[in-house]
Write a protein that holds these residues in place. Sequence first.
Motif, PDB file in Angstrom:
ATOM      1  N   SER A 188     -18.295 -24.868 -28.910  1.00 40.40           N
ATOM      2  CA  SER A 188     -19.097 -24.505 -30.076  1.00 40.40           C
ATOM      3  C   SER A 188     -18.506 -25.062 -31.364  1.00 40.40           C
ATOM      4  CB  SER A 188     -19.216 -22.982 -30.156  1.00 40.40           C
ATOM      5  OG  SER A 188     -19.894 -22.596 -31.332  1.00 40.40           O
ATOM      6  N   TYR A 189     -17.203 -24.909 -31.535  1.00 41.00           N
ATOM      7  CA  TYR A 189     -16.552 -25.401 -32.753  1.00 41.00           C
ATOM      8  C   TYR A 189     -16.607 -26.923 -32.846  1.00 41.00           C
ATOM      9  CZ  TYR A 189     -14.608 -21.082 -34.648  1.00 41.00           C
ATOM     10  OH  TYR A 189     -14.466 -19.861 -35.237  1.00 41.00           O
ATOM     11  N   LEU A 190     -16.418 -27.607 -31.732  1.00 37.07           N
ATOM     12  CA  LEU A 190     -16.470 -29.070 -31.737  1.00 37.07           C
ATOM     13  C   LEU A 190     -17.870 -29.566 -32.082  1.00 37.07           C
ATOM     14  CD1 LEU A 190     -14.344 -29.822 -28.525  1.00 37.07           C
ATOM     15  CD2 LEU A 190     -13.623 -30.169 -30.889  1.00 37.07           C
ATOM     16  N   ARG A 191     -18.880 -28.893 -31.544  1.00 37.01           N
ATOM     17  CA  ARG A 191     -20.267 -29.304 -31.836  1.00 37.01           C
ATOM     18  C   ARG A 191     -20.623 -29.063 -33.295  1.00 37.01           C
ATOM     19  NH1 ARG A 191     -21.415 -26.818 -26.426  1.00 37.01           N
ATOM     20  NH2 ARG A 191     -21.629 -28.593 -24.988  1.00 37.01           N
ATOM     21  N   GLN A 192     -20.029 -28.026 -33.887  1.00 43.66           N
ATOM     22  CA  GLN A 192     -20.287 -27.754 -35.304  1.00 43.66           C
ATOM     23  C   GLN A 192     -19.770 -28.877 -36.198  1.00 43.66           C
ATOM     24  OE1 GLN A 192     -18.946 -23.847 -36.494  1.00 43.66           O
ATOM     25  NE2 GLN A 192     -20.188 -22.818 -34.953  1.00 43.66           N
ATOM     26  N   GLU A 193     -18.876 -29.681 -35.676  1.00 39.90           N
ATOM     27  CA  GLU A 193     -18.373 -30.836 -36.431  1.00 39.90           C
ATOM     28  C   GLU A 193     -19.296 -32.045 -36.288  1.00 39.90           C
ATOM     29  OE1 GLU A 193     -15.685 -30.788 -38.455  1.00 39.90           O
ATOM     30  OE2 GLU A 193     -15.645 -28.646 -37.996  1.00 39.90           O
ATOM     31  N   GLY A 194     -20.361 -31.893 -35.478  1.00 34.08           N
ATOM     32  CA  GLY A 194     -21.285 -33.004 -35.271  1.00 34.08           C
ATOM     33  C   GLY A 194     -20.934 -33.883 -34.091  1.00 34.08           C
ATOM     34  N   TRP A 195     -19.961 -33.477 -33.288  1.00 43.44           N
ATOM     35  CA  TRP A 195     -19.554 -34.258 -32.125  1.00 43.44           C
ATOM     36  C   TRP A 195     -20.341 -33.832 -30.898  1.00 43.44           C
ATOM     37  CZ3 TRP A 195     -14.167 -32.430 -33.900  1.00 43.44           C
ATOM     38  CH2 TRP A 195     -13.728 -33.226 -34.973  1.00 43.44           C
ATOM     39  N   ASP A 196     -20.577 -34.782 -30.008  1.00 40.60           N
ATOM     40  CA  ASP A 196     -21.244 -34.499 -28.743  1.00 40.60           C
ATOM     41  C   ASP A 196     -20.191 -34.021 -27.744  1.00 40.60           C
ATOM     42  OD1 ASP A 196     -23.203 -34.416 -26.763  1.00 40.60           O
ATOM     43  OD2 ASP A 196     -22.837 -36.485 -26.158  1.00 40.60           O
ATOM     44  N   VAL A 197     -20.416 -32.870 -27.130  1.00 44.87           N
ATOM     45  CA  VAL A 197     -19.419 -32.276 -26.239  1.00 44.87           C
ATOM     46  C   VAL A 197     -20.009 -32.074 -24.842  1.00 44.87           C
ATOM     47  CG1 VAL A 197     -17.853 -30.338 -25.826  1.00 44.87           C
ATOM     48  CG2 VAL A 197     -18.346 -31.070 -28.174  1.00 44.87           C
ATOM     49  N   VAL A 198     -19.278 -32.570 -23.848  1.00 45.77           N
ATOM     50  CA  VAL A 198     -19.611 -32.307 -22.450  1.00 45.77           C
ATOM     51  C   VAL A 198     -18.448 -31.503 -21.889  1.00 45.77           C
ATOM     52  CG1 VAL A 198     -20.122 -33.288 -20.187  1.00 45.77           C
ATOM     53  CG2 VAL A 198     -20.895 -34.463 -22.271  1.00 45.77           C
ATOM     54  N   SER A 199     -18.739 -30.308 -21.347  1.00 44.08           N
ATOM     55  CA  SER A 199     -17.649 -29.447 -20.886  1.00 44.08           C
ATOM     56  C   SER A 199     -17.644 -29.320 -19.364  1.00 44.08           C
ATOM     57  CB  SER A 199     -17.745 -28.058 -21.525  1.00 44.08           C
ATOM     58  OG  SER A 199     -18.905 -27.389 -21.091  1.00 44.08           O
ATOM     59  N   PHE A 200     -16.437 -29.164 -18.823  1.00 45.05           N
ATOM     60  CA  PHE A 200     -16.216 -29.000 -17.388  1.00 45.05           C
ATOM     61  C   PHE A 200     -15.297 -27.797 -17.182  1.00 45.05           C
ATOM     62  CE2 PHE A 200     -16.631 -33.471 -18.486  1.00 45.05           C
ATOM     63  CZ  PHE A 200     -17.625 -33.932 -17.626  1.00 45.05           C
ATOM     64  N   THR A 201     -15.475 -27.126 -16.055  1.00 46.40           N
ATOM     65  CA  THR A 201     -14.638 -25.959 -15.767  1.00 46.40           C
ATOM     66  C   THR A 201     -13.713 -26.169 -14.575  1.00 46.40           C
ATOM     67  OG1 THR A 201     -16.448 -25.004 -14.477  1.00 46.40           O
ATOM     68  CG2 THR A 201     -16.251 -24.299 -16.780  1.00 46.40           C
ATOM     69  N   ASP A 202     -13.753 -27.348 -13.968  1.00 42.27           N
ATOM     70  CA  ASP A 202     -12.788 -27.640 -12.907  1.00 42.27           C
ATOM     71  C   ASP A 202     -12.491 -29.131 -12.880  1.00 42.27           C
ATOM     72  OD1 ASP A 202     -14.326 -29.081 -10.590  1.00 42.27           O
ATOM     73  OD2 ASP A 202     -15.598 -27.385 -11.092  1.00 42.27           O
ATOM     74  N   GLY A 203     -11.331 -29.467 -12.330  1.00 42.05           N
ATOM     75  CA  GLY A 203     -10.867 -30.844 -12.356  1.00 42.05           C
ATOM     76  C   GLY A 203     -11.689 -31.797 -11.523  1.00 42.05           C
TER      77      GLY A 203
END
Length: 229
Positions: free
Chosen positions: A19-34
């Motif tokens: 959420s914080y990274l997206r508020q900076e205008g960056w595109d974020v793809v998140s993963f929960t496992d390696g």
Amino acid sequence: MYTIYLVEDEISLNQLISSYLRQEGWDVVSFTDGEEARAAIAREPHLWILDIMLPGVDGYQLIREIKKENEAIPVIFISARDADLDRIVGLELGSDDYLAKPFQTRELIIRVRKLFERVYGKTKEADLAASPPAPVVVSPYTIDGHARTVKRGADQEVELTSKEFDLLMHFVSHAGQVVQREHILNEVWGEDYFGTDRVVDDLIWRLRKKMPELRLETVYGFGYRLVKR
């Protein structure tokens, strides 16, 4: 726009950081496992943020494979384990920065910014200046970020102060996202501002008064959100 791949198995922390990274205008793809993150290595984002302790493939293995694919892609390690040991091992494997848990999300944002500047320079900012962005329509308003003008309909101009326009553009660039007062203060007033956050509420009140049809919602206990029609 910079793309960041975040790998963090603690779901609540993953969502918070994203959420914080997206508020900076960056595109974020998140993963929960390696293992899931490993399958995305070939896509080559601008930055990886890796937790070290992950189910399946850990952060150490991931950075080895990331650097094998493209050594130039920067990596930030985050970990709750032995900070000194992880920092040393991370540097040996090619990490560009390290944060020990728990950390302030704002510190991560600052480190990411500095890393982008160091790795990518001012290229993206220069490209944006050379190609001014097209006006944005937030019905019934047309917002021209380059000319710094707002019109309602075809020709009714809305007079905004410089600060009001900065605030409006901040909401436009984060449309649909909940933005905290602290974030607005840092971005619109600057990180050196030491006054009360009440100035945010006052400025939003003025913006709503001048643009009554702007769908600017209050998310109680958190911040504000611009809803585009």
